[in-house]
Scaffold this motif. Structure first.
Motif, PDB file in Angstrom:
ATOM      1  N   ILE A  26      30.563   6.542 -14.454  1.00 25.79           N
ATOM      2  CA  ILE A  26      29.514   5.834 -14.889  1.00 25.79           C
ATOM      3  C   ILE A  26      29.175   4.887 -14.035  1.00 25.79           C
ATOM      4  N   LYS A  27      27.765   4.825 -13.621  1.00 24.93           N
ATOM      5  CA  LYS A  27      27.215   3.914 -12.759  1.00 24.93           C
ATOM      6  C   LYS A  27      26.065   3.242 -13.260  1.00 24.93           C
ATOM      7  N   ASP A  28      26.119   1.944 -12.978  1.00 25.29           N
ATOM      8  CA  ASP A  28      24.885   1.122 -13.476  1.00 25.29           C
ATOM      9  C   ASP A  28      23.464   1.601 -13.039  1.00 25.29           C
ATOM     10  N   ALA A  29      23.363   2.276 -12.001  1.00 25.89           N
ATOM     11  CA  ALA A  29      22.163   2.786 -11.616  1.00 25.89           C
ATOM     12  C   ALA A  29      21.497   3.665 -12.564  1.00 25.89           C
ATOM     13  N   ARG A  30      22.538   4.510 -13.335  1.00 27.13           N
ATOM     14  CA  ARG A  30      22.021   5.393 -14.283  1.00 27.13           C
ATOM     15  C   ARG A  30      21.820   4.974 -15.488  1.00 27.13           C
ATOM     16  N   LEU A  31      22.170   3.575 -15.870  1.00 25.38           N
ATOM     17  CA  LEU A  31      21.856   3.255 -17.125  1.00 25.38           C
ATOM     18  C   LEU A  31      20.509   3.642 -18.058  1.00 25.38           C
ATOM     19  N   GLU A  32      19.536   3.337 -17.358  1.00 23.05           N
ATOM     20  CA  GLU A  32      18.267   3.666 -17.852  1.00 23.05           C
ATOM     21  C   GLU A  32      18.352   5.191 -18.222  1.00 23.05           C
ATOM     22  N   ALA A  33      18.615   5.797 -17.392  1.00 24.97           N
ATOM     23  CA  ALA A  33      18.550   7.278 -17.762  1.00 24.97           C
ATOM     24  C   ALA A  33      19.726   7.844 -18.969  1.00 24.97           C
ATOM     25  N   ASP A  34      20.844   7.140 -18.659  1.00 21.27           N
ATOM     26  CA  ASP A  34      21.676   7.537 -19.893  1.00 21.27           C
ATOM     27  C   ASP A  34      21.122   7.135 -21.250  1.00 21.27           C
ATOM     28  N   ARG A  35      20.598   5.812 -21.414  1.00 20.68           N
ATOM     29  CA  ARG A  35      19.913   5.628 -22.418  1.00 20.68           C
ATOM     30  C   ARG A  35      18.730   6.489 -22.919  1.00 20.68           C
ATOM     31  N   ALA A  36      18.060   6.849 -22.000  1.00 17.53           N
ATOM     32  CA  ALA A  36      17.063   7.916 -22.310  1.00 17.53           C
ATOM     33  C   ALA A  36      17.630   9.177 -22.810  1.00 17.53           C
ATOM     34  N   THR A  37      18.746   9.647 -22.168  1.00 15.82           N
ATOM     35  CA  THR A  37      19.269  10.938 -22.964  1.00 15.82           C
ATOM     36  C   THR A  37      19.769  10.501 -24.419  1.00 15.82           C
ATOM     37  N   VAL A  38      20.303   9.355 -24.725  1.00 15.15           N
ATOM     38  CA  VAL A  38      20.607   9.140 -26.032  1.00 15.15           C
ATOM     39  C   VAL A  38      19.314   9.239 -26.807  1.00 15.15           C
ATOM     40  N   ASN A  39      18.472   8.488 -26.465  1.00 16.76           N
ATOM     41  CA  ASN A  39      17.078   8.526 -27.433  1.00 16.76           C
ATOM     42  C   ASN A  39      16.694  10.003 -27.387  1.00 16.76           C
ATOM     43  N   ALA A  40      16.884  10.756 -26.526  1.00 18.52           N
ATOM     44  CA  ALA A  40      16.201  12.355 -26.559  1.00 18.52           C
ATOM     45  C   ALA A  40      17.031  12.770 -27.647  1.00 18.52           C
ATOM     46  N   ALA A  41      18.177  12.490 -27.675  1.00 17.73           N
ATOM     47  CA  ALA A  41      19.415  13.420 -28.492  1.00 17.73           C
ATOM     48  C   ALA A  41      18.958  12.997 -29.904  1.00 17.73           C
ATOM     49  N   LEU A  42      18.510  11.699 -30.326  1.00 15.45           N
ATOM     50  CA  LEU A  42      18.110  11.191 -31.432  1.00 15.45           C
ATOM     51  C   LEU A  42      17.024  11.872 -31.909  1.00 15.45           C
ATOM     52  N   ASP A  43      16.054  12.047 -31.053  1.00 11.77           N
ATOM     53  CA  ASP A  43      14.616  12.522 -31.251  1.00 11.77           C
ATOM     54  C   ASP A  43      14.945  13.999 -31.646  1.00 11.77           C
ATOM     55  N   ARG A  44      15.946  14.719 -30.993  1.00 18.01           N
ATOM     56  CA  ARG A  44      16.157  16.138 -31.164  1.00 18.01           C
ATOM     57  C   ARG A  44      16.951  16.277 -32.729  1.00 18.01           C
ATOM     58  N   ILE A  45      17.816  15.435 -32.899  1.00 15.10           N
ATOM     59  CA  ILE A  45      18.297  15.588 -34.341  1.00 15.10           C
ATOM     60  C   ILE A  45      17.180  15.385 -35.496  1.00 15.10           C
ATOM     61  N   GLU A  46      16.162  14.340 -35.237  1.00 17.86           N
ATOM     62  CA  GLU A  46      14.894  14.542 -36.178  1.00 17.86           C
ATOM     63  C   GLU A  46      14.227  15.816 -36.335  1.00 17.86           C
ATOM     64  N   GLN A  47      14.004  16.206 -35.076  1.00 20.69           N
ATOM     65  CA  GLN A  47      13.246  17.488 -34.759  1.00 20.69           C
ATOM     66  C   GLN A  47      14.074  18.612 -35.356  1.00 20.69           C
ATOM     67  N   GLU A  48      15.303  18.725 -35.094  1.00 23.89           N
ATOM     68  CA  GLU A  48      16.089  19.829 -35.799  1.00 23.89           C
ATOM     69  C   GLU A  48      16.057  19.673 -37.327  1.00 23.89           C
ATOM     70  N   ARG A  49      16.113  18.725 -37.750  1.00 18.54           N
ATOM     71  CA  ARG A  49      16.418  18.401 -39.151  1.00 18.54           C
ATOM     72  C   ARG A  49      15.022  18.561 -40.034  1.00 18.54           C
ATOM     73  N   GLN A  50      14.116  18.219 -39.630  1.00 17.90           N
ATOM     74  CA  GLN A  50      12.382  18.315 -40.048  1.00 17.90           C
ATOM     75  C   GLN A  50      12.504  17.949 -41.603  1.00 17.90           C
ATOM     76  N   GLY A  51      13.300  16.633 -41.768  1.00 24.73           N
ATOM     77  CA  GLY A  51      13.261  16.060 -42.931  1.00 24.73           C
ATOM     78  C   GLY A  51      14.192  16.415 -44.037  1.00 24.73           C
ATOM     79  N   ARG A  52      15.123  17.707 -43.404  1.00 28.99           N
ATOM     80  CA  ARG A  52      16.208  18.123 -44.477  1.00 28.99           C
ATOM     81  C   ARG A  52      17.344  17.379 -44.376  1.00 28.99           C
ATOM     82  N   ALA A  53      18.352  17.486 -45.211  1.00 29.82           N
ATOM     83  CA  ALA A  53      19.364  16.632 -45.452  1.00 29.82           C
ATOM     84  C   ALA A  53      20.337  17.000 -44.185  1.00 29.82           C
ATOM     85  N   TYR A  54      20.547  18.420 -43.773  1.00 28.30           N
ATOM     86  CA  TYR A  54      21.323  18.629 -42.787  1.00 28.30           C
ATOM     87  C   TYR A  54      20.551  19.421 -41.332  1.00 28.30           C
TER      88      TYR A  54
END
Lengths: 129, 182
Positions: A26-54
């Protein structure tokens, strides 16, 4: 046994962060990149779900379980069996508050509520032999 | 090294010779021998520790886990979801060594199932799915299963490490002592 587990961890808390960061590269220099990856994963959850429960079919699967479990350290839902007993530093509290606003985080909290259930751990004494 | 050999003077001298690299056995000092004896006893105890889990695991799965880890939470959830009665064990500071001995990977969780150590959360869930099919975590339809497994892999490889790195800075916080009294 959660209390025993915390007692085991307690002496390690001073040296553990440095070891943990080294072990997981874990590197401090990558903090923003890591947080961007987390946000991308959250966005992907919404994209895959398309409003469904699962995420995949109309039922709880390993995909839902994994997504919610990966978010559990920051979500800290009430159903979690080993809650963080830490006075969290401000940067984590702020980050957590921001993440909880995301619809995918709220979905994951709902998955916990509906499907986490109770522990199947046997309370028979461990390491009997 | 077996426990019965740990006290043997010849075996201790031999181990000290190997550990220290001292060229001739008669140069091995008592201090070297004491260290070697300690190593041999620890090694013998450690061997016993690694053998033990396989016996009770024949009766009930045993999970070596880290309570606060999200990958470990994933496996605990799978076990709980399937209502598989199991035992859990938190290892001590030598957990990396014991994990490596069990699976040749220095990671937890490890599930002892039918006398076999399985590492990696994805492999553990696959083994549970094969051994305890109901309630299923994999969709019955092949295309849906493939998609579910691809998403599992994505969250494991992308979300898990990134979230860990986004949170784990130099200072983690302090453990609330009031909860740890007993």
């Amino acid at each position: 046994m959660p209390n025993k587990a915390y007692q085991t961890l307690r002496p390690l808390v001073r040296i553990f962060p440095a070891f943990y960061r080294f072990r997981h590269k874990i590197k401090d220099a990558r903090l923003e990149a890591d947080r961007a990856t987390v946000n991308a994963a959250l966005d992907r959850i919404e994209q895959e779900r398309q409003g469904r429960a699962y995420l995949v079919v109309d039922a709880f699967t390993v995909a839902d379980l994994t997504a919610a479990a990966m978010l559990s350290p920051i979500l800290q839902p009430p159903e979690i069996q080993y809650p963080l007993r830490l006075e969290l530093p401000t940067y984590v509290r702020d980050y957590r508050a921001a993440l909880l606003q995301h619809p995918a985080a709220q979905w994951a909290a709902g998955i916990y509520r509906l499907h986490r259930g109770h522990s199947a751990e046997s309370l028979r004494r461990a390491a009997a032999a | 090294v077996v426990a019965g050999e740990a006290g043997s003077e010849i075996a201790i001298r031999e181990m000290a010779h190997r550990l220290t690299g001292v060229g001739r056995r008669f140069w091995v000092t008592d201090e070297h021998a004491s260290c070697a004896k300690a190593v041999m006893i620890l090694s013998a105890r450690s061997s016993k520790l690694e053998v033990n889990p396989s016996r009770p695991a024949m009766e009930m799965p045993l999970l070596w886990h880290i309570p606060l880890s999200h990958y470990n939470e994933k496996v605990r959830w799978a076990l709980d979801h399937k209502r598989i009665a199991h035992r859990r064990q938190v290892l001590g500071p030598n957990y990396l060594f014991r994990a490596w001995r069990a699976t040749r990977r220095g990671t937890l969780p490890i599930l002892w199932l039918d006398g076999r150590a399985i590492g990696d959360s994805t492999r553990i869930i696959a083994a549970l799915e094969a051994r305890y099919p109901e309630p299923a975590l994999y969709p019955a339809d092949a295309a849906a299963r493939e998609r579910a497994l691809a998403l599992e892999d994505y969250f494991d490889e992308q979300l898990g490490p990134a979230l860990r790195a986004a949170v784990a800075r130099r200072y983690f916080g302090t453990i609330r002592t009031s909860h740890c009294a007993s």
